[in-house]
Scaffold this active site. Structure first.
Site, mmCIF file in Angstrom:
data_model
loop_
_atom_site.group_PDB
_atom_site.id
_atom_site.type_symbol
_atom_site.label_atom_id
_atom_site.label_comp_id
_atom_site.label_asym_id
_atom_site.label_seq_id
_atom_site.Cartn_x
_atom_site.Cartn_y
_atom_site.Cartn_z
ATOM 1 C CG ASP A 126 -2.045 -0.986 1.156
ATOM 2 O OD1 ASP A 126 -2.399 -1.384 0.039
ATOM 3 O OD2 ASP A 126 -2.579 -1.351 2.218
ATOM 4 C CG ASP A 144 -6.619 -1.690 -1.441
ATOM 5 O OD1 ASP A 144 -6.798 -2.913 -1.613
ATOM 6 O OD2 ASP A 144 -5.752 -1.224 -0.683
#
Length: 169
Positions: A126, A144
């Site tokens: 991330d 995401d």
């Protein structure tokens, strides 16, 4: 020999998923290569940073504290099953149902991107890190975002169909 219009559309939806997967892979590869783990680079001070995070949880870090062996099995098995179900739904859904097909394609591309990370690294990379007025959102990635946008697209389409199907009072 030419493809029918239906198969051409289905290949375009698959192409969208593969494009999203490729963009997710490219962005994560750049982050891993150029930003040490847990380092952060401000893009817009106090609002948006690029921060390299190893997410061992699910979407936005949910269930990161789960026992490690169980987490690995769940976080690989569920995405594989989701990918298979999405492919089945896409095949059973009419190719001209644009919102459903695009929504499923967005989710598919994102699921493939995060599954790739879990298999390769044991976690998801991330790096998109936002905060506003002291409130911090967990770091996330393009996969995401793609999954969330796909779910939102499907929900909007469902609500649109519910309005059409509701009897007039």
């Amino acid at each position: 020999m030419s493809l029918s219009r239906g198969w051409t559309l289905r290949l375009l939806y698959l192409g969208l998923s593969l494009f999203l997967f490729a963009m997710d892979r490219l962005s994560k590869s750049l982050v891993v290569a150029r930003l040490p783990l847990y380092d952060s680079v401000p893009v817009i001070q106090d609002f948006f940073h690029l921060t390299h995070v190893a997410n061992t949880g699910a979407l936005f870090g949910l269930m990161a504290g789960m026992a490690s062996p169980l987490r690995g099995i769940i976080f690989i098995t569920i995405p594989v099953l989701a990918i298979l179900l999405i492919l089945i739904f896409q095949f059973r859904t009419g190719e001209s149902e644009l919102p459903v097909q695009v929504g499923l394609s967005l989710i598919l591309g994102g699921a493939m991107g995060n599954l790739y990370d879990r298999v390769l690294y044991g976690h998801v990379v991330d790096f998109l890190d936002f905060s506003l007025a002291g409130h911090h959102w967990p770091a996330f990635n393009l996969a995401d975002s793609s999954i969330c946008l796909g779910v939102f697209t499907l929900i909007l389409d469902l609500l649109r169909h519910d309005r059409r199907a509701a009897p007039a009072s």
